[in-house]
Design a protein around this motif. Structure first.
Motif, short mmCIF file in Angstrom:
data_model
loop_
_atom_site.label_atom_id
_atom_site.label_comp_id
_atom_site.label_asym_id
_atom_site.label_seq_id
_atom_site.Cartn_x
_atom_site.Cartn_y
_atom_site.Cartn_z
N ILE A 1 0.84 -1.20 0.00
CA ILE A 1 0.00 0.00 0.00
C ILE A 1 0.88 1.25 0.00
N ASP A 2 1.91 1.25 0.84
CA ASP A 2 2.82 2.39 0.88
C ASP A 2 3.54 2.58 -0.45
N GLU A 3 3.82 1.47 -1.12
CA GLU A 3 4.55 1.52 -2.39
C GLU A 3 3.70 2.09 -3.53
N GLY B 1 5.03 4.28 19.38
CA GLY B 1 5.64 4.28 18.07
C GLY B 1 4.88 3.32 17.17
N PRO B 2 5.14 3.37 15.87
CA PRO B 2 4.43 2.47 14.94
C PRO B 2 4.90 1.02 15.11
N ARG C 1 0.92 1.45 8.21
CA ARG C 1 1.33 2.01 6.93
C ARG C 1 2.09 3.30 7.18
N ARG C 2 3.23 3.45 6.58
CA ARG C 2 4.02 4.67 6.76
C ARG C 2 3.29 5.89 6.19
N ARG D 1 2.45 9.56 8.27
CA ARG D 1 3.14 10.81 7.91
C ARG D 1 2.56 12.04 8.61
N LYS D 2 1.27 12.20 8.49
CA LYS D 2 0.62 13.39 9.08
C LYS D 2 0.68 13.32 10.60
#
Length: 134
Positions: free
Chosen positions: A18-20, A118-119, A124-125, A129-130
């Motif tokens: 998904i991140d890709e 933390g994640p 998903r990175r 982000r936000k």
């Protein structure tokens, strides 16, 4: 529900993919993967939404299709139940995040857990982000 189906297939796209390729393209990939993995190839596919990419089988998109087509509604239920089961398994693996309560959606409690711990590997990175100011 599945015992009466002619065929069904669950196909998922993981957080790295998904991140890709982004969430929209991952949705298309999952829809295509689910259809292409059916044990019986369909002649025609009804798709919930207003567009699809990469579908080679004749198809039609149907806005709010889950309220207009029993086939789309059944597929939506299968996808949701499958995702919820996965998230509940992840809740056992990562109990500090409370996945069993919010199912991975960006609730206040979920965001607070990410900020505190933390994640974890399934986050998903692009989702982070936000929240993390990345």
């Amino acid at each position: 529900m599945t015992e009466k189906a002619n065929a069904y297939n669950i196909f998922s796209v993981d957080e790295k993919r998904i991140d890709e390729i982004n969430i929209l393209n991952a949705t298309y990939e999952a829809m295509n993967g689910a259809v292409n993995g059916l044990s019986t190839a369909p002649d025609f596919v009804l798709i919930d939404g207003n567009r699809i990419s990469g579908m080679e089988i004749p198809h039609e998109t149907v806005v709010k299709g889950d309220s207009k087509s029993i086939s789309i509604a059944a597929a939506s239920i299968l996808a949701k139940v499958s995702r919820d089961r996965f998230i509940c398994q992840m809740a056992e693996k990562y109990p500090e995040y409370g996945f069993e309560k919010h199912k991975g959606y960006g609730t206040k409690a979920h965001n607070e857990a990410i900020l505190k711990y933390g994640p974890c590997p399934i986050h998903r990175r692009t989702f982070l982000r936000k929240l993390l100011g990345e």
